[in-house]
Design a protein around this motif. Structure first.
Motif, PDB file in Angstrom:
ATOM      1  N   THR A  11      47.304 142.872-111.382  1.00 45.24           N
ATOM      2  CA  THR A  11      47.446 142.577-112.803  1.00 45.24           C
ATOM      3  C   THR A  11      47.352 141.077-113.053  1.00 45.24           C
ATOM      4  N   VAL A  12      48.066 140.292-112.254  1.00 44.42           N
ATOM      5  CA  VAL A  12      48.027 138.835-112.397  1.00 44.42           C
ATOM      6  C   VAL A  12      46.609 138.332-112.183  1.00 44.42           C
ATOM      7  N   SER A  13      45.961 138.812-111.147  1.00 45.25           N
ATOM      8  CA  SER A  13      44.594 138.397-110.845  1.00 45.25           C
ATOM      9  C   SER A  13      43.642 138.718-111.997  1.00 45.25           C
ATOM     10  N   THR A  14      43.757 139.915-112.542  1.00 45.27           N
ATOM     11  CA  THR A  14      42.898 140.321-113.656  1.00 45.27           C
ATOM     12  C   THR A  14      43.071 139.387-114.846  1.00 45.27           C
ATOM     13  N   HIS A  15      44.305 139.096-115.199  1.00 44.29           N
ATOM     14  CA  HIS A  15      44.560 138.224-116.344  1.00 44.29           C
ATOM     15  C   HIS A  15      44.067 136.798-116.093  1.00 44.29           C
ATOM     16  N   LEU A  16      44.288 136.300-114.882  1.00 45.22           N
ATOM     17  CA  LEU A  16      43.812 134.955-114.562  1.00 45.22           C
ATOM     18  C   LEU A  16      42.297 134.875-114.656  1.00 45.22           C
ATOM     19  N   PRO A  21      37.233 131.681-117.578  1.00 43.69           N
ATOM     20  CA  PRO A  21      36.055 131.233-118.336  1.00 43.69           C
ATOM     21  C   PRO A  21      36.429 130.523-119.643  1.00 43.69           C
ATOM     22  N   LYS A  22      37.511 130.937-120.262  1.00 41.83           N
ATOM     23  CA  LYS A  22      37.948 130.320-121.513  1.00 41.83           C
ATOM     24  C   LYS A  22      38.396 128.882-121.279  1.00 41.83           C
ATOM     25  N   LEU A  23      38.891 128.610-120.084  1.00 47.57           N
ATOM     26  CA  LEU A  23      39.368 127.268-119.741  1.00 47.57           C
ATOM     27  C   LEU A  23      38.330 126.454-118.983  1.00 47.57           C
ATOM     28  N   GLY A  24      37.211 127.072-118.661  1.00 47.95           N
ATOM     29  CA  GLY A  24      36.186 126.387-117.880  1.00 47.95           C
ATOM     30  C   GLY A  24      36.603 126.206-116.429  1.00 47.95           C
ATOM     31  N   ILE A  25      37.382 127.145-115.915  1.00 48.17           N
ATOM     32  CA  ILE A  25      37.922 127.089-114.556  1.00 48.17           C
ATOM     33  C   ILE A  25      37.335 128.246-113.753  1.00 48.17           C
ATOM     34  N   THR A  26      37.112 128.012-112.461  1.00 47.82           N
ATOM     35  CA  THR A  26      36.483 129.046-111.647  1.00 47.82           C
ATOM     36  C   THR A  26      37.358 129.578-110.512  1.00 47.82           C
ATOM     37  N   SER A  27      38.526 128.965-110.288  1.00 49.44           N
ATOM     38  CA  SER A  27      39.369 129.415-109.184  1.00 49.44           C
ATOM     39  C   SER A  27      40.829 129.066-109.438  1.00 49.44           C
ATOM     40  N   ARG A  28      41.708 129.658-108.654  1.00 46.55           N
ATOM     41  CA  ARG A  28      43.139 129.341-108.774  1.00 46.55           C
ATOM     42  C   ARG A  28      43.392 127.889-108.389  1.00 46.55           C
ATOM     43  N   ALA A  29      42.640 127.384-107.422  1.00 42.38           N
ATOM     44  CA  ALA A  29      42.792 125.977-107.029  1.00 42.38           C
ATOM     45  C   ALA A  29      42.415 125.060-108.194  1.00 42.38           C
ATOM     46  N   ALA A  30      41.357 125.400-108.904  1.00 43.72           N
ATOM     47  CA  ALA A  30      40.954 124.606-110.064  1.00 43.72           C
ATOM     48  C   ALA A  30      42.013 124.689-111.162  1.00 43.72           C
ATOM     49  N   LEU A  31      42.646 125.844-111.323  1.00 41.39           N
ATOM     50  CA  LEU A  31      43.718 125.995-112.300  1.00 41.39           C
ATOM     51  C   LEU A  31      44.900 125.101-111.912  1.00 41.39           C
ATOM     52  N   ARG A  32      45.249 125.116-110.644  1.00 40.97           N
ATOM     53  CA  ARG A  32      46.338 124.264-110.144  1.00 40.97           C
ATOM     54  C   ARG A  32      46.042 122.796-110.438  1.00 40.97           C
TER      55      ARG A  32
END
Length: 51
Positions: A11-16, A21-32
């Motif tokens: 569920t967490v993965s799906t939401h992330l 794409p809305k944030l222009g991010i491609t990975s969890r590392a990029a989100l961090r």
């Protein structure tokens, strides 16, 4: 956090991955990295001097 809210990893993965794409991010590392950058540019409430 997902564990505290009793959410499955899927569920967490799906939401992330829907949010990335809305944030222009491609990975969890990029989100961090984006969150760390945001934190560096956000004023710290505890650092303000109160009269």
């Amino acid at each position: 956090m997902g564990e505290r809210l009793h959410l499955s990893p899927r569920t967490v993965s799906t939401h992330l991955h829907q949010l990335f794409p809305k944030l222009g991010i491609t990975s969890r590392a990029a989100l961090r990295d984006a969150l760390a950058e945001l934190e560096r540019h956000t004023p710290d409430d505890n650092a303000t001097v109160k009269p």
